[in-house]
Design a protein around this motif. Sequence first.
Motif, PDB file in Angstrom:
ATOM      1  N   GLY A  41      18.446 -12.446   6.211  1.00  0.00           N
ATOM      2  CA  GLY A  41      17.985 -11.160   6.876  1.00  0.00           C
ATOM      3  C   GLY A  41      19.003 -10.114   7.006  1.00  0.00           C
ATOM      4  N   TRP A  42      20.033 -10.132   7.668  1.00  0.00           N
ATOM      5  CA  TRP A  42      20.885  -9.550   8.229  1.00  0.00           C
ATOM      6  C   TRP A  42      21.701  -8.542   6.999  1.00  0.00           C
ATOM      7  CZ3 TRP A  42      21.607  -7.344  12.534  1.00  0.00           C
ATOM      8  CH2 TRP A  42      22.863  -5.771  13.128  1.00  0.00           C
TER       9      TRP A  42
ATOM     10  N   GLN B 207      14.711  -3.559  -3.067  1.00  0.00           N
ATOM     11  CA  GLN B 207      16.373  -3.892  -2.686  1.00  0.00           C
ATOM     12  C   GLN B 207      16.383  -5.450  -2.388  1.00  0.00           C
ATOM     13  OE1 GLN B 207      16.136  -0.253  -0.262  1.00  0.00           O
ATOM     14  NE2 GLN B 207      16.730   1.076  -0.931  1.00  0.00           N
ATOM     15  N   PHE B 208      15.646  -6.325  -1.302  1.00  0.00           N
ATOM     16  CA  PHE B 208      15.879  -6.795  -1.500  1.00  0.00           C
ATOM     17  C   PHE B 208      16.256  -8.196  -2.203  1.00  0.00           C
ATOM     18  CE2 PHE B 208      14.109  -5.517   3.247  1.00  0.00           C
ATOM     19  CZ  PHE B 208      15.520  -6.155   3.538  1.00  0.00           C
ATOM     20  N   ASN B 209      15.460  -8.355  -3.234  1.00  0.00           N
ATOM     21  CA  ASN B 209      15.668  -8.826  -4.511  1.00  0.00           C
ATOM     22  C   ASN B 209      17.002  -8.676  -4.887  1.00  0.00           C
ATOM     23  OD1 ASN B 209      13.340 -10.646  -4.584  1.00  0.00           O
ATOM     24  ND2 ASN B 209      11.948  -8.920  -4.493  1.00  0.00           N
ATOM     25  N   GLU B 210      17.213  -7.177  -5.108  1.00  0.00           N
ATOM     26  CA  GLU B 210      18.233  -7.054  -5.596  1.00  0.00           C
ATOM     27  C   GLU B 210      19.694  -7.755  -4.625  1.00  0.00           C
ATOM     28  OE1 GLU B 210      18.982  -3.127  -6.126  1.00  0.00           O
ATOM     29  OE2 GLU B 210      17.408  -2.919  -7.749  1.00  0.00           O
TER      30      GLU B 210
ATOM     31  N   GLU C 102      21.265  -4.734   5.527  1.00  0.00           N
ATOM     32  CA  GLU C 102      22.437  -3.829   5.016  1.00  0.00           C
ATOM     33  C   GLU C 102      23.053  -3.547   3.865  1.00  0.00           C
ATOM     34  OE1 GLU C 102      26.127  -6.455   6.897  1.00  0.00           O
ATOM     35  OE2 GLU C 102      25.696  -5.445   8.946  1.00  0.00           O
ATOM     36  N   ARG C 103      22.984  -4.594   2.952  1.00  0.00           N
ATOM     37  CA  ARG C 103      23.006  -3.957   1.694  1.00  0.00           C
ATOM     38  C   ARG C 103      21.577  -3.075   0.921  1.00  0.00           C
ATOM     39  NH1 ARG C 103      21.231  -4.794  -3.386  1.00  0.00           N
ATOM     40  NH2 ARG C 103      22.933  -4.926  -5.193  1.00  0.00           N
ATOM     41  N   ALA C 104      20.793  -3.454   1.880  1.00  0.00           N
ATOM     42  CA  ALA C 104      19.293  -2.267   1.714  1.00  0.00           C
ATOM     43  C   ALA C 104      19.549  -1.062   2.289  1.00  0.00           C
ATOM     44  CB  ALA C 104      18.420  -3.146   1.456  1.00  0.00           C
TER      45      ALA C 104
ATOM     46  N   ASN D 287       0.937  -1.467   0.213  1.00  0.00           N
ATOM     47  CA  ASN D 287       0.042   0.078  -0.133  1.00  0.00           C
ATOM     48  C   ASN D 287       0.775   1.741   0.064  1.00  0.00           C
ATOM     49  OD1 ASN D 287      -2.470  -1.618  -0.308  1.00  0.00           O
ATOM     50  ND2 ASN D 287      -2.329  -1.587   2.447  1.00  0.00           N
ATOM     51  N   ARG D 288       2.126   1.601   0.779  1.00  0.00           N
ATOM     52  CA  ARG D 288       2.656   2.686   0.545  1.00  0.00           C
ATOM     53  C   ARG D 288       4.383   2.115  -0.176  1.00  0.00           C
ATOM     54  NH1 ARG D 288       2.265   5.482   4.030  1.00  0.00           N
ATOM     55  NH2 ARG D 288       4.640   6.215   5.028  1.00  0.00           N
ATOM     56  N   PRO D 289       4.820   3.093  -0.173  1.00  0.00           N
ATOM     57  CA  PRO D 289       5.862   2.866  -1.685  1.00  0.00           C
ATOM     58  C   PRO D 289       7.244   2.465  -0.861  1.00  0.00           C
ATOM     59  CG  PRO D 289       5.747   5.787  -1.378  1.00  0.00           C
ATOM     60  CD  PRO D 289       4.233   4.094  -0.705  1.00  0.00           C
ATOM     61  N   GLU D 290       7.237   2.792   0.607  1.00  0.00           N
ATOM     62  CA  GLU D 290       8.487   2.355   0.880  1.00  0.00           C
ATOM     63  C   GLU D 290       8.424   1.100   0.709  1.00  0.00           C
ATOM     64  OE1 GLU D 290       5.871   4.552   2.794  1.00  0.00           O
ATOM     65  OE2 GLU D 290       6.887   6.568   2.844  1.00  0.00           O
ATOM     66  N   PRO D 291       7.009  -0.280   1.337  1.00  0.00           N
ATOM     67  CA  PRO D 291       8.140  -1.077   1.182  1.00  0.00           C
ATOM     68  C   PRO D 291       8.559  -1.603  -0.009  1.00  0.00           C
ATOM     69  CG  PRO D 291       5.595  -0.489   2.649  1.00  0.00           C
ATOM     70  CD  PRO D 291       6.122   0.510   1.769  1.00  0.00           C
ATOM     71  N   ARG D 292       7.680  -1.124  -1.261  1.00  0.00           N
ATOM     72  CA  ARG D 292       7.717  -1.043  -2.420  1.00  0.00           C
ATOM     73  C   ARG D 292       8.775  -1.855  -2.529  1.00  0.00           C
ATOM     74  NH1 ARG D 292       3.316   2.590  -4.280  1.00  0.00           N
ATOM     75  NH2 ARG D 292       1.766   1.395  -2.845  1.00  0.00           N
ATOM     76  N   VAL D 293      10.272  -0.270  -2.328  1.00  0.00           N
ATOM     77  CA  VAL D 293      11.625  -0.047  -2.346  1.00  0.00           C
ATOM     78  C   VAL D 293      12.150  -1.049  -1.602  1.00  0.00           C
ATOM     79  CG1 VAL D 293      13.472   1.519  -2.286  1.00  0.00           C
ATOM     80  CG2 VAL D 293      11.000   2.401  -2.510  1.00  0.00           C
ATOM     81  N   LEU D 294      11.497  -1.195  -0.425  1.00  0.00           N
ATOM     82  CA  LEU D 294      12.821  -2.110   0.304  1.00  0.00           C
ATOM     83  C   LEU D 294      12.666  -4.039  -0.582  1.00  0.00           C
ATOM     84  CD1 LEU D 294      11.280  -1.936   3.697  1.00  0.00           C
ATOM     85  CD2 LEU D 294      14.248  -1.541   3.144  1.00  0.00           C
ATOM     86  N   PHE D 295      11.004  -3.913  -0.409  1.00  0.00           N
ATOM     87  CA  PHE D 295      11.221  -5.361  -1.801  1.00  0.00           C
ATOM     88  C   PHE D 295      12.567  -5.245  -2.568  1.00  0.00           C
ATOM     89  CE2 PHE D 295       8.595  -7.360  -5.132  1.00  0.00           C
ATOM     90  CZ  PHE D 295       8.590  -8.823  -5.253  1.00  0.00           C
TER      91      PHE D 295
END
Length: 72
Positions: free
Chosen positions: A49-50, A35-38, A54-56, A25-33
């Motif tokens: 997860g750690w 970054q985690f996939n990258e 750190e990379r994200a 619903n929000r842009p922040e989780p989209r960005v984190l998603f």
Amino acid sequence: MTAEQIPEWDAELSAFTGSLGFLFNRPEPRVLFAQFNEGLLAELPKKNGWTLSERAVVAVVWIGVAGFSHVK
């Protein structure tokens, strides 16, 4: 992978993460998603997860229980 393939992978990864953007619903989780996939595709010594956080560049603030002592 060659240097010529990198822009193609970036475009495909952006299309993939963009196609699933409706899940958030929000842009922040989209960005984190994204970054985690990258991070999952990056050359990291450990992929947990750690290291993905750190990379994200995720800043996590831990609030102790004492911080909520005034809440009834």
